[in-house]
Design an enzyme around this catalytic site. Structure first.
Site, mmCIF file in Angstrom:
data_model
loop_
_atom_site.group_PDB
_atom_site.id
_atom_site.type_symbol
_atom_site.label_atom_id
_atom_site.label_comp_id
_atom_site.label_asym_id
_atom_site.label_seq_id
_atom_site.Cartn_x
_atom_site.Cartn_y
_atom_site.Cartn_z
ATOM 1 N N ASP A 1 -61.879 3.256 93.946
ATOM 2 C CA ASP A 1 -61.792 4.702 94.128
ATOM 3 C C ASP A 1 -60.983 5.265 92.969
ATOM 4 O O ASP A 1 -60.397 4.532 92.187
ATOM 5 C CB ASP A 1 -61.192 5.047 95.487
ATOM 6 C CG ASP A 1 -59.739 4.637 95.584
ATOM 7 O OD1 ASP A 1 -59.191 4.154 94.577
ATOM 8 O OD2 ASP A 1 -59.168 4.789 96.667
ATOM 9 N N GLY B 1 -57.666 9.750 93.500
ATOM 10 C CA GLY B 1 -57.486 11.153 93.874
ATOM 11 C C GLY B 1 -56.963 11.302 95.285
ATOM 12 O O GLY B 1 -55.979 12.004 95.526
ATOM 13 N N PHE B 2 -57.599 10.614 96.214
ATOM 14 C CA PHE B 2 -57.236 10.752 97.621
ATOM 15 C C PHE B 2 -55.762 10.408 97.841
ATOM 16 O O PHE B 2 -55.034 11.128 98.507
ATOM 17 C CB PHE B 2 -58.142 9.860 98.482
ATOM 18 C CG PHE B 2 -57.840 9.958 99.942
ATOM 19 C CD1 PHE B 2 -58.232 11.070 100.676
ATOM 20 C CD2 PHE B 2 -57.146 8.953 100.589
ATOM 21 C CE1 PHE B 2 -57.938 11.175 102.026
ATOM 22 C CE2 PHE B 2 -56.850 9.041 101.938
ATOM 23 C CZ PHE B 2 -57.244 10.157 102.659
ATOM 24 N N GLN C 1 -67.477 17.540 97.588
ATOM 25 C CA GLN C 1 -66.427 18.132 98.421
ATOM 26 C C GLN C 1 -66.976 19.401 99.067
ATOM 27 O O GLN C 1 -68.178 19.621 99.046
ATOM 28 C CB GLN C 1 -65.187 18.431 97.554
ATOM 29 C CG GLN C 1 -64.460 17.179 97.074
ATOM 30 C CD GLN C 1 -63.676 16.473 98.177
ATOM 31 O OE1 GLN C 1 -63.580 16.951 99.303
ATOM 32 N NE2 GLN C 1 -63.108 15.313 97.862
ATOM 33 N N ASP D 1 -66.540 2.601 103.938
ATOM 34 C CA ASP D 1 -65.349 1.779 103.795
ATOM 35 C C ASP D 1 -64.303 2.306 104.753
ATOM 36 O O ASP D 1 -64.299 3.501 105.084
ATOM 37 C CB ASP D 1 -64.786 1.865 102.372
ATOM 38 C CG ASP D 1 -64.016 3.157 102.157
ATOM 39 O OD1 ASP D 1 -64.660 4.199 101.963
ATOM 40 O OD2 ASP D 1 -62.770 3.133 102.213
ATOM 41 N N CYS E 1 -70.332 -13.823 118.318
ATOM 42 C CA CYS E 1 -69.905 -13.608 116.924
ATOM 43 C C CYS E 1 -69.897 -14.922 116.147
ATOM 44 O O CYS E 1 -69.350 -15.921 116.610
ATOM 45 C CB CYS E 1 -68.520 -12.972 116.896
ATOM 46 S SG CYS E 1 -67.899 -12.705 115.223
ATOM 47 N N CYS F 1 -68.276 -15.578 113.415
ATOM 48 C CA CYS F 1 -67.141 -15.724 112.494
ATOM 49 C C CYS F 1 -66.326 -16.979 112.815
ATOM 50 O O CYS F 1 -66.393 -17.520 113.918
ATOM 51 C CB CYS F 1 -66.265 -14.468 112.495
ATOM 52 S SG CYS F 1 -64.970 -14.433 113.738
ATOM 53 N N HIS G 1 -62.173 -11.636 111.984
ATOM 54 C CA HIS G 1 -63.161 -11.263 113.005
ATOM 55 C C HIS G 1 -63.535 -9.783 112.889
ATOM 56 O O HIS G 1 -64.720 -9.434 112.935
ATOM 57 C CB HIS G 1 -62.642 -11.545 114.419
ATOM 58 C CG HIS G 1 -63.453 -10.837 115.449
ATOM 59 N ND1 HIS G 1 -64.675 -11.312 115.873
ATOM 60 C CD2 HIS G 1 -63.269 -9.639 116.076
ATOM 61 C CE1 HIS G 1 -65.204 -10.447 116.741
ATOM 62 N NE2 HIS G 1 -64.364 -9.431 116.875
#
Ligand code: ZN
Length: 374
Positions: free
Chosen positions: A98, A101-102, A195, A272, A310, A312, A341
């Site tokens: 990224d 900025g955030f 934005q 994300d 699952c 995993c 997990h």
């Protein structure tokens, strides 16, 4: 302007008949990303507690790192000298950074914002840091991720219209400067960020202006910054379909089941969120749409796996009783196993949606998660 790149292509494999949802493949120089897909966050070039080999086992494909945090520590020079962020952290797959900025706009420390950029004091050592569109891109070029993000002005979620209008207009001018500063368009795709706050007409206008600049991918930013879920949903449902169909679409900072399902419905490909590792570090497991506190006494003598369905390592190897014991004893392995997990769970959720889109059963199979938020 960046030269057109053959290293980044988005190929749509299937479209849902009842929504804008699509399944596709985003090609990057470090391999393909099958979409829709959740991307784990490795803020400081590490997904907290997880080795790259374990990360690969979660079926993660693209992984995030954070420009702002890596600039402060260890600094982009160290990472560039190591051969770039992939090599530095031992992750051979696609990566995204990224723009910082955030984080810069979320800083409570004294900062000044003007047309040039943002100046602030490092929370680490107090030194003055200058973050401009040019600086952000220079740092991201040095880090070397496959996808880099434009440096934008992210207004607060409850910002009034004049404030959001100003930030949106500035984001466009800063994008032009990012494009100008970008030195590696052949092996790094610069994504623009739409934005516009919760004002749908501003979102439309911003999308149209940014699309005219013909970047290799588009993101929706400035959601999940304090607005009500129904408002976030309204913005995403409105904005995602405006973005180019032949390019990847990324919804920044979103990663709950309903938000992802609803956004995929609107045509989003990438997500994300720090939720899976943050929850893991607090002893919380995501299990088939629910949140379980593994510290809870009900798990004390529960010898079943966390989630029988699952694949995993955690679920294939350990019992709820053992995880309960680790979390109660504050053993670091407990947090690691839950993070592992949780990441697998969110990736699996987006993968099962992907499969449903390929079978054209998405809106039927995921009806529960597609009801709009209140
Ligand atoms: Zn599991």
């Amino acid at each position: 302007m960046p030269l057109p790149s053959v290293n980044f292509t988005y190929q749509c494999q299937a479209r849902c008949s009842h929504s804008q949802a699509r399944a596709g493949i985003f090609q990057t120089p470090h391999g393909p990303v099958e979409t829709p897909r959740f991307m784990p966050v490795g803020t400081l070039a590490t997904v907290k507690g997880i080795t790259p080999a374990q990360l690969a086992d979660t079926q993660a494909q693209m992984v995030l790192a954070n420009t702002y945090h890596l600039h402060l520590q260890p600094g982009e020079k160290i990472i560039a000298a190591a051969g770039g962020v992939h090599k530095f952290m031992g992750w051979p797959g696609p990566m995204l950074t990224d723009s910082g900025g955030f984080q810069v706009f979320s800083l409570s420390q004294l900062r000044t914002i003007d047309e040039r950029g943002v100046t602030f004091r490092s929370p680490r050592d107090g030194r003055l840091i200058d973050m401009t569109p040019e600086n952000s891109i220079r740092i991201q070029n040095a880090l070397g991720a496959d996808v880099i993000m434009a440096f934008d002005e992210c207004p607060p979620g409850q910002g009034d219209r004049p404030m959001v209008e100003r930030a949106t207009a500035r984001t466009y001018r800063w994008l032009e400067r990012c494009i100008e500063a970008h030195q590696r368009p052949q092996d790094q795709a610069l994504f623009a960020i739409v934005q516009g706050g919760t004002f749908l007409d501003l979102r439309s206008q911003a999308a149209a202006e940014l699309i005219a600049l013909d970047l290799p991918g588009y993101a929706i930013g400035g959601v999940s910054v304090g607005e009500a879920p129904a408002l976030i949903d309204k913005v995403v449902q409105h904005t995602a379909p405006l973005l180019p169909a032949h390019k990847p679409r990324y919804l920044m900072g979103v990663g709950t089941y309903r938000e992802m399902a609803r956004a995929i419905f609107a045509g989003i490909d990438l997500f994300d969120c720090v939720i899976p590792t943050r929850f893991g570090r607090h002893g919380t497991a995501l299990v088939q749409g629910q949140r379980w506190n593994l510290k809870n006494a009900t798990f004390r003598e529960d010898y079943r796996p966390l989630d029988e369905t699952c694949p995993c390592y955690t679920c294939q190897t350990f019992s709820r009783a053992y995880l309960n014991h680790l979390i109660r004893s504050r053993e670091m392995l407990g947090y690691i196993l839950l993070s592992l997990h949780n990441i697998t769970e969110l990736i699996r959720f987006t993968q099962s949606i992907r499969q449903a889109i390929l079978n054209d059963t998405f809106t039927k199979d995921f009806a529960y998660w597609l009801t709009p938020p209140e």
